[in-house]
Every structure is written in C-alpha cells, then in structure tokens.
Design a protein around this motif. Structure first.
Motif, mmCIF file in Angstrom:
data_model
loop_
_atom_site.group_PDB
_atom_site.id
_atom_site.type_symbol
_atom_site.label_atom_id
_atom_site.label_comp_id
_atom_site.label_asym_id
_atom_site.label_seq_id
_atom_site.Cartn_x
_atom_site.Cartn_y
_atom_site.Cartn_z
ATOM 1 N N LEU A 1 40.115 40.125 51.773
ATOM 2 C CA LEU A 1 40.557 41.341 51.083
ATOM 3 C C LEU A 1 40.672 41.121 49.574
ATOM 4 C CD1 LEU A 1 43.241 42.533 53.647
ATOM 5 C CD2 LEU A 1 41.013 43.583 53.209
ATOM 6 N N ALA A 2 41.149 39.957 49.174
ATOM 7 C CA ALA A 2 41.261 39.680 47.741
ATOM 8 C C ALA A 2 39.895 39.625 47.076
ATOM 9 C CB ALA A 2 42.019 38.372 47.515
ATOM 10 N N LEU A 3 38.953 38.923 47.704
ATOM 11 C CA LEU A 3 37.616 38.815 47.117
ATOM 12 C C LEU A 3 36.903 40.156 47.107
ATOM 13 C CD1 LEU A 3 36.558 35.375 48.587
ATOM 14 C CD2 LEU A 3 36.902 35.915 46.163
ATOM 15 N N ALA A 4 37.126 40.971 48.145
ATOM 16 C CA ALA A 4 36.536 42.309 48.158
ATOM 17 C C ALA A 4 37.088 43.159 47.022
ATOM 18 C CB ALA A 4 36.805 42.987 49.498
ATOM 19 N N THR A 5 38.355 42.946 46.696
ATOM 20 C CA THR A 5 38.979 43.692 45.602
ATOM 21 C C THR A 5 38.455 43.233 44.243
ATOM 22 O OG1 THR A 5 40.980 43.991 46.932
ATOM 23 C CG2 THR A 5 41.200 44.316 44.561
ATOM 24 N N LEU A 6 38.168 41.957 44.134
ATOM 25 C CA LEU A 6 37.720 41.400 42.853
ATOM 26 C C LEU A 6 36.229 41.599 42.603
ATOM 27 C CD1 LEU A 6 39.680 38.022 42.799
ATOM 28 C CD2 LEU A 6 40.158 40.053 41.428
ATOM 29 N N GLY A 7 35.467 41.870 43.664
ATOM 30 C CA GLY A 7 34.017 41.971 43.518
ATOM 31 C C GLY A 7 33.469 43.270 44.074
ATOM 32 N N ASP A 8 32.150 43.407 43.990
ATOM 33 C CA ASP A 8 31.442 44.590 44.485
ATOM 34 C C ASP A 8 30.449 44.170 45.563
ATOM 35 O OD1 ASP A 8 32.584 46.609 42.788
ATOM 36 O OD2 ASP A 8 31.452 45.730 41.124
ATOM 37 N N PRO A 9 30.016 45.108 46.395
ATOM 38 C CA PRO A 9 29.105 44.765 47.493
ATOM 39 C C PRO A 9 27.781 44.152 47.043
ATOM 40 C CG PRO A 9 30.033 46.956 47.831
ATOM 41 C CD PRO A 9 30.426 46.528 46.445
ATOM 42 N N TRP A 10 27.349 44.487 45.835
ATOM 43 C CA TRP A 10 26.063 43.996 45.353
ATOM 44 C C TRP A 10 26.187 42.675 44.590
ATOM 45 C CZ3 TRP A 10 28.153 48.815 44.315
ATOM 46 C CH2 TRP A 10 28.884 48.908 43.127
ATOM 47 N N GLN A 11 27.370 42.094 44.596
ATOM 48 C CA GLN A 11 27.585 40.839 43.883
ATOM 49 C C GLN A 11 27.568 39.643 44.837
ATOM 50 O OE1 GLN A 11 31.304 41.637 41.801
ATOM 51 N NE2 GLN A 11 30.189 42.284 39.975
ATOM 52 N N THR A 12 27.649 38.453 44.254
ATOM 53 C CA THR A 12 27.772 37.234 45.032
ATOM 54 C C THR A 12 29.034 36.494 44.598
ATOM 55 O OG1 THR A 12 26.634 35.221 45.790
ATOM 56 C CG2 THR A 12 26.378 35.792 43.465
ATOM 57 N N VAL A 13 29.686 35.850 45.556
ATOM 58 C CA VAL A 13 30.888 35.059 45.294
ATOM 59 C C VAL A 13 30.476 33.597 45.187
ATOM 60 C CG1 VAL A 13 33.135 34.338 46.197
ATOM 61 C CG2 VAL A 13 32.328 36.687 46.571
ATOM 62 N N PHE A 14 30.893 32.940 44.130
ATOM 63 C CA PHE A 14 30.556 31.533 43.913
ATOM 64 C C PHE A 14 31.648 30.653 44.538
ATOM 65 C CE2 PHE A 14 28.600 33.970 40.514
ATOM 66 C CZ PHE A 14 27.292 33.498 40.530
ATOM 67 N N CYS A 15 31.253 29.737 45.429
ATOM 68 C CA CYS A 15 32.233 28.894 46.103
ATOM 69 C C CYS A 15 31.613 27.554 46.466
ATOM 70 C CB CYS A 15 32.770 29.582 47.360
ATOM 71 S SG CYS A 15 31.536 29.797 48.679
ATOM 72 N N ALA A 16 32.446 26.605 46.825
ATOM 73 C CA ALA A 16 31.973 25.302 47.273
ATOM 74 C C ALA A 16 31.362 25.420 48.671
ATOM 75 C CB ALA A 16 33.129 24.302 47.300
ATOM 76 N N PRO A 17 30.413 24.556 49.014
ATOM 77 C CA PRO A 17 29.799 24.632 50.349
ATOM 78 C C PRO A 17 30.775 24.335 51.482
ATOM 79 C CG PRO A 17 29.024 22.694 49.156
ATOM 80 C CD PRO A 17 29.782 23.519 48.180
ATOM 81 N N THR A 18 31.872 23.671 51.181
ATOM 82 C CA THR A 18 32.876 23.376 52.209
ATOM 83 C C THR A 18 33.965 24.438 52.285
ATOM 84 O OG1 THR A 18 34.212 22.102 50.636
ATOM 85 C CG2 THR A 18 32.554 20.885 51.909
ATOM 86 N N ALA A 19 33.890 25.454 51.445
ATOM 87 C CA ALA A 19 34.973 26.439 51.359
ATOM 88 C C ALA A 19 35.216 27.116 52.698
ATOM 89 C CB ALA A 19 34.634 27.492 50.302
ATOM 90 N N HIS A 20 36.474 27.413 52.950
ATOM 91 C CA HIS A 20 36.860 28.092 54.182
ATOM 92 C C HIS A 20 36.137 29.437 54.306
ATOM 93 C CE1 HIS A 20 39.682 29.383 57.392
ATOM 94 N NE2 HIS A 20 39.882 28.089 57.536
ATOM 95 N N ILE A 21 35.956 30.126 53.186
ATOM 96 C CA ILE A 21 35.297 31.436 53.241
ATOM 97 C C ILE A 21 33.849 31.315 53.681
ATOM 98 C CG2 ILE A 21 36.822 32.498 51.542
ATOM 99 C CD1 ILE A 21 34.589 32.149 49.464
ATOM 100 N N HIS A 22 33.257 30.131 53.522
ATOM 101 C CA HIS A 22 31.878 29.917 53.946
ATOM 102 C C HIS A 22 31.798 29.364 55.357
ATOM 103 C CE1 HIS A 22 27.713 28.779 54.097
ATOM 104 N NE2 HIS A 22 27.986 27.479 54.098
ATOM 105 N N GLU A 23 32.627 28.384 55.686
ATOM 106 C CA GLU A 23 32.470 27.652 56.935
ATOM 107 C C GLU A 23 33.328 28.167 58.087
ATOM 108 O OE1 GLU A 23 33.027 23.445 56.203
ATOM 109 O OE2 GLU A 23 30.875 23.246 55.802
ATOM 110 N N ASP A 24 34.421 28.862 57.795
ATOM 111 C CA ASP A 24 35.412 29.098 58.852
ATOM 112 C C ASP A 24 35.909 30.535 58.965
ATOM 113 O OD1 ASP A 24 36.103 26.332 60.004
ATOM 114 O OD2 ASP A 24 36.152 25.976 57.855
ATOM 115 N N GLU A 25 35.246 31.497 58.367
ATOM 116 C CA GLU A 25 35.791 32.853 58.406
ATOM 117 C C GLU A 25 34.810 33.882 58.951
ATOM 118 O OE1 GLU A 25 37.665 33.554 54.589
ATOM 119 O OE2 GLU A 25 39.263 32.137 55.064
ATOM 120 N N CYS A 26 33.792 33.412 59.684
ATOM 121 C CA CYS A 26 32.905 34.300 60.444
ATOM 122 C C CYS A 26 32.360 35.452 59.582
ATOM 123 C CB CYS A 26 33.650 34.855 61.656
ATOM 124 S SG CYS A 26 32.587 35.571 62.931
#
Length: 347
Positions: A66-91
């Motif tokens: 919800l926080a990242l959705a608030t900070l960004g737009d659907p046409w954007q990309t979120v920059f994160c580490a490859p091990t980040a929870h948002i990448h590996e563990d949040e479906c």
C-alpha cells in the motif's frame, strides 16, 4: 531452541495486556478509537515528525504494497534489491496493489549501493512511452540477509533518488532491530536520512500482528487511506491494532525487545566463530545469521533437537562434508540457556 523466524515468537505480555485493557466496552471503529489518537501522538513524538501521517495495518505485506502504491504510479517501476521481501516473498502484492507497477532489481546483493542504484535508474525511461517510468526506491532495513545500512549509506542512497526526483520507502519490518543496532533515533534512520515513508514493524518484534506506516509528507495521507480501504486492510475493530502499538511503545518496549534479540544473535554468532567448520556468510549486525555448516553438523543439531531453523539444502545425502546454509533468527523471547544448549551441540 527455536531459530526459524522472529515471526514465530510469542507476543510480549505487556502487548497482550494492552490488548486486554482495550477490550472493555465500546469504541469507535476504523481508526477513530481513542487508542489510535494516542498512538499517532506518540509516534509523531518518537519520529520527531509532528505533521507525519500515521496508519496501522495488520501485515508487513500490506504495509509495503500500500505504501509503494501510494508513492508510485502503475506505469512506473520500483527499484529494490533482488533479495527484497517485496520481490521474493509477497506474491506480487506491490504490483497488484499499485495497479501494475513493475520491480527493477538493483545490483546482486541484499544491500544496494549508490552506484548500482544510479545505473539502474539511468537504464529506465530510455524508451519513452513504451517502457516503464522511474518510480520509488525501496530499501529494506534490516536487510533480508541480516545486514544493516549505516546512516551514511542511507543518506547516500536517498541522495541518488532525490537527484532523479524519486521518493524512497523504507521497509522496516525489523526497523526496531536496526535502530538498536545503530544506536540511533527513529528520526535519524528515517526522514533525517532522506526517507519519505517507512513501515515500523511490530509483528516480528513481540506484537500479535501490526505494522505502522508513516508518511513524512502528509499530502500522501488521503490517497493511502483510500488505498487501505479499497484494498480491504482497514480494520473495523481497529482499536486492537492501536492497543498493540500502545503496549509496544510504552516504556520503549519496542527497543528493549530489539536489544534483547540482537544481543541473543551476537551471543549465537560468537559461538559460531569459535566452532569448527562454520562459516558465517554475512556480518550478523542485528538478529539474523546466515552460516554454512557441513551436512554432518546439521544432522547432529537436528538429532539433538535443534530442528527449528531454516536449512537450504537436503539434510539427507552421501557427502557429510558438503556445506549447507542455515538461517538462524533470534527474537525477544529467546533465552541464553537455549542458545548455550544449541552451541553445546556444535561440539
């Protein structure tokens, strides 16, 4: 001897008592409870941010998505580490709740460097309308490998993000452990370091299930409220989230529990350092250790009753010397006697 996850630990009695205390009579729902007003005031004081917008949700995934959705737009990309929870563990929850924003993985480690972030950002917005636009930067503190960004590292990363006009979000599922490890204040590890929004985790540190989401720019407040409701994460009996955080904040309990968990991890790491055949893979700066051990040693630990930790690799095998990686996580409730018993099994 339970080292599988700090998610699996018990709730601190003071947090449980705070919930019981709130379980009297009637209270307005959806965040209009008196307890939430107190939480909001206390967190603003703790973060030295009198205008911050503060919300509670039940899970870390909800906080991040919800926080990242608030900070960004659907046409954007979120920059994160490859091990980040948002990448590996949040479906793919961040992609779902943002309406389609993608993730761009930065570097190849759990900690992002300024150079790697700058390179990743420059690689986007190169195809005009055909490609993803640059969006928020997401950092994890403590990282998924148990390391902690220093304040200067955070400042360097947020400076890169600001240069491109991008906000920075801090996934603070283990925020308390990082603050305790650095010996700093929550403000120093958040907005004073250039962070725009942060989750302040309670679930992994002695609460039933609650995370605070804090926006230092209150202009984001209404959008987050709408997204939280639309995403089915606005609790009707909200007072029980609020009560958890009241207990968590009371007397700096949040920091005491993090200190205890970090100290337990340091005790465990010291024992690993003196044992034969163990290689710690990352500096254990908070409450998590990753270590390689030969299969035979893992088998000895399991035979001795130390079965509750995560092993990467098969315990059954022909080569007793083959190294297998174990992950060991300490929570606030672990006792020194349990750690010493585990270390005794190492031989």
């Amino acid at each position: 001897m339970f080292f599988a996850s700090d998610n699996a630990g018990p709730v601190h009695p003071k947090v449980m008592q705070a919930v019981a205390d709130a379980n009297q009579g009637y209270a307005m729902g959806y965040g209009a409870d008196a307890e939430m007003a107190k939480v909001r005031t206390q967190l603003r004081d703790l973060f030295e941010a009198p205008d911050a917008a503060i919300y509670l949700v039940g899970t870390g995934t909800a906080a991040n998505a919800l926080a990242l959705a608030t900070l960004g737009d659907p046409w954007q990309t979120v920059f994160c580490a490859p091990t980040a929870h948002i990448h590996e563990d949040e479906c793919n929850a961040p992609e779902f709740y943002s309406g389609g924003a993608k993730l761009t993985l930065v570097g190849n480690a759990d900690k992002i460097t300024p150079d790697a972030l700058r390179t990743a950002i420059l690689a986007e917005e190169t195809r005009g309308v055909h490609g993803p636009q640059r969006g928020p930067v997401s950092l994890t503190q403590v990282t998924e490998r148990g390391q902690v960004y220093s304040l200067s590292e955070l400042q360097a990363l947020t400076a890169v993000a600001r240069k491109f006009g991008l906000p920075t979000y801090l996934d603070g599922a283990r925020f308390a452990n990082a603050v305790a490890a650095l010996g700093c204040s929550p403000a120093e590890m958040s907005w004073k370091a250039g962070i725009d929004a942060v989750s302040f985790g309670g679930t992994k540190n002695g609460c039933l299930g609650v995370e605070a989401v804090i926006f230092f720019d209150p202009a984001k407040a209404w959008e987050f409220e709408l997204r939280r409701k639309r995403g089915a994460h606005l609790f009707s009996k909200h007072r029980y989230l609020s009560a958890q955080f009241l207990g968590y904040l009371s007397g700096d309990l949040w920091r005491d529990m993090a200190d205890t968990a970090n100290a337990a991890c340091a005790r465990l790491a010291a024992g690993f350092d003196t044992a034969q055949g163990i290689q710690i893979l990352f500096p254990p700066q908070a409450n998590i250790i990753f270590a390689d051990m030969p299969r035979a040693l893992h088998q000895r630990l399991h035979d001795g009753g130390a079965t509750y930790y995560i092993t990467r690799g098969t315990l059954e095998g022909d080569d007793p010397d083959e190294p297998l990686t174990g992950r060991f996580v300490c929570d606030w409730s672990i006792q020194n006697a349990q750690i010493d018993r585990f270390l005794d099994l190492l031989g």
